[in-house]
Design an enzyme around this catalytic site. Structure first.
Site, mmCIF file in Angstrom:
data_model
loop_
_atom_site.group_PDB
_atom_site.id
_atom_site.type_symbol
_atom_site.label_atom_id
_atom_site.label_comp_id
_atom_site.label_asym_id
_atom_site.label_seq_id
_atom_site.Cartn_x
_atom_site.Cartn_y
_atom_site.Cartn_z
ATOM 1 C CG ASN A 1 11.116 -7.320 1.488
ATOM 2 O OD1 ASN A 1 11.123 -6.357 0.709
ATOM 3 N ND2 ASN A 1 11.482 -8.532 1.113
ATOM 4 N NE ARG B 1 18.460 -5.244 -5.245
ATOM 5 C CZ ARG B 1 18.005 -6.417 -4.777
ATOM 6 N NH1 ARG B 1 18.807 -7.178 -4.043
ATOM 7 N NH2 ARG B 1 16.785 -6.809 -5.019
ATOM 8 C CE LYS C 1 4.128 2.880 -4.208
ATOM 9 N NZ LYS C 1 3.631 2.215 -2.947
ATOM 10 N N PRO C 2 7.850 4.405 -2.665
ATOM 11 C CG PRO C 2 8.150 5.557 -0.649
ATOM 12 C CD PRO C 2 7.944 5.769 -2.117
ATOM 13 C CB ALA C 3 6.220 -0.513 0.505
ATOM 14 N N GLY D 1 8.750 -6.765 -6.027
ATOM 15 C CA GLY D 1 7.513 -7.116 -5.334
ATOM 16 C C GLY D 1 6.968 -8.433 -5.844
ATOM 17 C CB SER D 2 3.643 -9.952 -5.488
ATOM 18 O OG SER D 2 2.765 -9.110 -6.209
ATOM 19 C CD GLU E 1 13.891 -9.231 -6.168
ATOM 20 O OE1 GLU E 1 13.234 -10.294 -6.064
ATOM 21 O OE2 GLU E 1 14.083 -8.451 -5.238
ATOM 22 C CG LEU E 2 8.716 -10.051 -10.626
ATOM 23 C CD1 LEU E 2 7.972 -10.573 -11.835
ATOM 24 C CD2 LEU E 2 8.080 -8.772 -10.114
ATOM 25 C CB CYS F 1 12.141 -12.276 -2.854
ATOM 26 S SG CYS F 1 13.580 -11.206 -3.025
ATOM 27 C CD GLU G 1 7.992 -15.008 -2.060
ATOM 28 O OE1 GLU G 1 9.179 -14.669 -2.023
ATOM 29 O OE2 GLU G 1 7.143 -14.455 -2.811
ATOM 30 C CB SER H 1 21.928 -10.310 -0.762
ATOM 31 O OG SER H 1 20.667 -10.910 -0.968
#
Length: 484
Positions: free
Chosen positions: A157, A165, A180-182, A234-235, A256-257, A290, A387, A447
């Site tokens: 996202n 970050r 490892k990117p999405a 992620g989730s 960071e979920l 998120c 969510e 943020s």
């Protein structure tokens, strides 16, 4: 929109300072969510590629840790300047692969680049302390050293900011890394890796593995005894699994979920200011964040005014492909995500909610969903607990402050909350009573690279950004100096 509109971007793996195909040569398609077309094929990394990446990171770690902090900071500063100078190019890449409007991509680049600048300045501020033991017989020396090789798994996202970050503080601290990117949005990270390479990152310090087989390729790295840190955005579901895997190596972990952010509007609030804040908290990144406001908890006295004004603002937003002029709402990232949002809205309506604006999947190509405002939403609706990750604003009402705080905290998540009130005493009561890692008080965005980002409860642990962000990549060593 096809690859003809895509600026030049690497499509290979980046391992040990070399751009290379995946072992076996497999690739996977990166699609444009605005029309479903294939933008480009990128390398589909394997277990062997993951092994090569951690090998490279481990080999580079000793020498990288010895590089002077100023030199590491200058690499980040150079990368910051390059990202800013080439922001238009990157914004096009980001919009094509993720779907967000061009203005949103540009805003993310401004935000994401700032982590490079912030941690370029933090690199030279890593310090320890020296003190005398209480009995005077020993001197106590405390120093900070890099954690060591890190694995970073980033989401789709915010494909730049969620990378910088993590990457920037690791570089500043002297850690090597595998990223490892999405699979939905790998191009931004590959572009960033090229920029960091050009900015002077030595071979093996940064390694990027793109793959559609995330679990298969990442688990051996997580279980590799040479890895020292895992960081994931992620989730919560995936985060729990990764924490279990990390336990074998007792890794330093930051997570960071997910979130279920409440947005509270009290009776004394400036409603227009609250609506303005709601537009930021809900519609930033098309709601695919998120930190997005997930539950609007509004005092009954102002609920009708707030709902109508918010619906008017959200309903007026132009929907379309992100590269088109004046578009404010692009497509969601994939069909599965669009279907989930539609299912949540349908569930709320079936249980008694009223659609004030939006609420229907539009005809035509792409994964679009209109900005939607729901009122009279029952607590039994799934939107009260799940969510949303889309442009939907469900509105609940309250009459008692304590009930509002209780409703806000009635979730397993605790990332961020927002609250609007003009009463100082109420504001203190609210932000002290909210069970979240962050609070936006009379503002719709929290943020900030200079602030610690992170949550509590099922939203994870650890902090990114701020002075706290670099600590996640540092170990504390104590030396007792005797013989004095």
């Amino acid at each position: 929109m096809t690859s003809s509109a895509l600026p030049d971007v690497p499509t290979q793996l980046f391992i040990g300072g070399t751009w290379r195909d995946a072992s076996g040569g497999a690739t996977f398609a990166v699609e444009n969510p605005a029309d479903g077309s294939t933008l480009v094929e990128v390398a589909n990394g394997t277990v062997e590629d993951g092994k090569a990446a951690i090998d490279a990171a481990v080999a580079a770690q000793p020498d990288w840790a010895k590089v002077p902090p100023r030199d590491r900071g200058e690499i980040l500063r150079s990368a910051f300047e390059t990202v800013v100078d080439r922001a238009d190019e990157l914004a096009t890449i980001m919009t094509l692969e993720m779907g967000k409007p061009l203005s949103e991509s540009q805003a993310e680049i401004t935000y994401g680049a700032e982590f490079l600048r912030w941690f370029s300045e933090e690199a030279v501020r890593v310090s320890g302390r020296y003190s005398v033991a209480p009995n005077g017989a020993t001197r106590l020396l405390t120093l900070k050293q890099p954690v060591g090789p890190c694995l970073m798994i980033t989401p789709w996202n915010f494909p730049l900011a969620m990378g910088t970050r993590k990457i920037a503080p690791a570089i500043a601290a002297g850690c090597t890394m595998v990223v490892k990117p999405a699979g939905l949005t790998p191009l931004t990270m590959l572009w960033l890796a090229k920029v960091l390479e050009e900015s002077g990152v030595p071979e093996g310090v940064l390694n990027v593995v793109t793959t559609k087989s995330t679990g298969e390729v990442m688990e051996p790295i997580i279980r590799d005894p040479r890895l020292r840190k895992l960081t994931f955005t992620g989730s919560t579901e995936v985060g729990r699994s990764l924490v279990e895997q990390s336990a074998e190596g007792l890794l330093r972990v930051s997570m960071e979920l997910g979130g279920n952010a409440p947005f509270l509007v009290f009776a004394d609030a400036d409603v227009d200011a609250a609506v303005e804040g709601a537009m930021l908290a809900k519609m930033r990144n098309i709601g695919e964040a998120c930190t997005a406001a997930n539950r609007f908890i509004v005092h009954a006295d102002v609920a009708e005014e707030f709902s109508s004004k918010l619906a008017e603002r959200m309903g007026a937003l132009k929907i379309g492909p992100g590269l088109e002029d004046d578009v404010k709402v692009g497509p969601l990232v994939e069909e599965k995500q669009r279907d989930k949002v539609a299912e949540l809205v349908d569930d709320a309506v079936e249980k008694g909610a009223t659609v004030v604006t939006g609420g229907q999947v539009p005809d035509g190509p792409g994964w679009f969903y209109p900005p939607t405002v729901l009122t009279d939403v029952p607590l039994s609706a799934k939107v009260s607990t799940e969510e949303i990750f889309g442009p939907v604003a469900p509105i609940f009402t309250f009459t008692d402050d304590d009930d509002a705080i209780r409703m806000a905290n009635d979730t397993e998540y605790g990332l961020v909350a927002y609250a609007f009130t003009t009463d100082y005493a109420r504001a203190v009561k609210v932000y002290e009573g909210l069970e979240t890692g962050m609070v936006g008080m009379n503002q719709g965005i929290v943020s900030n690279p200079a602030a610690p980002f992170g949550g509590v409860k099922a939203s994870g642990f650890g902090r990114e950004g701020g002075a706290e962000g670099i600590e996640e990549y540092l170990e504390t060593k104590y030396v007792g100096l005797g013989g004095l």
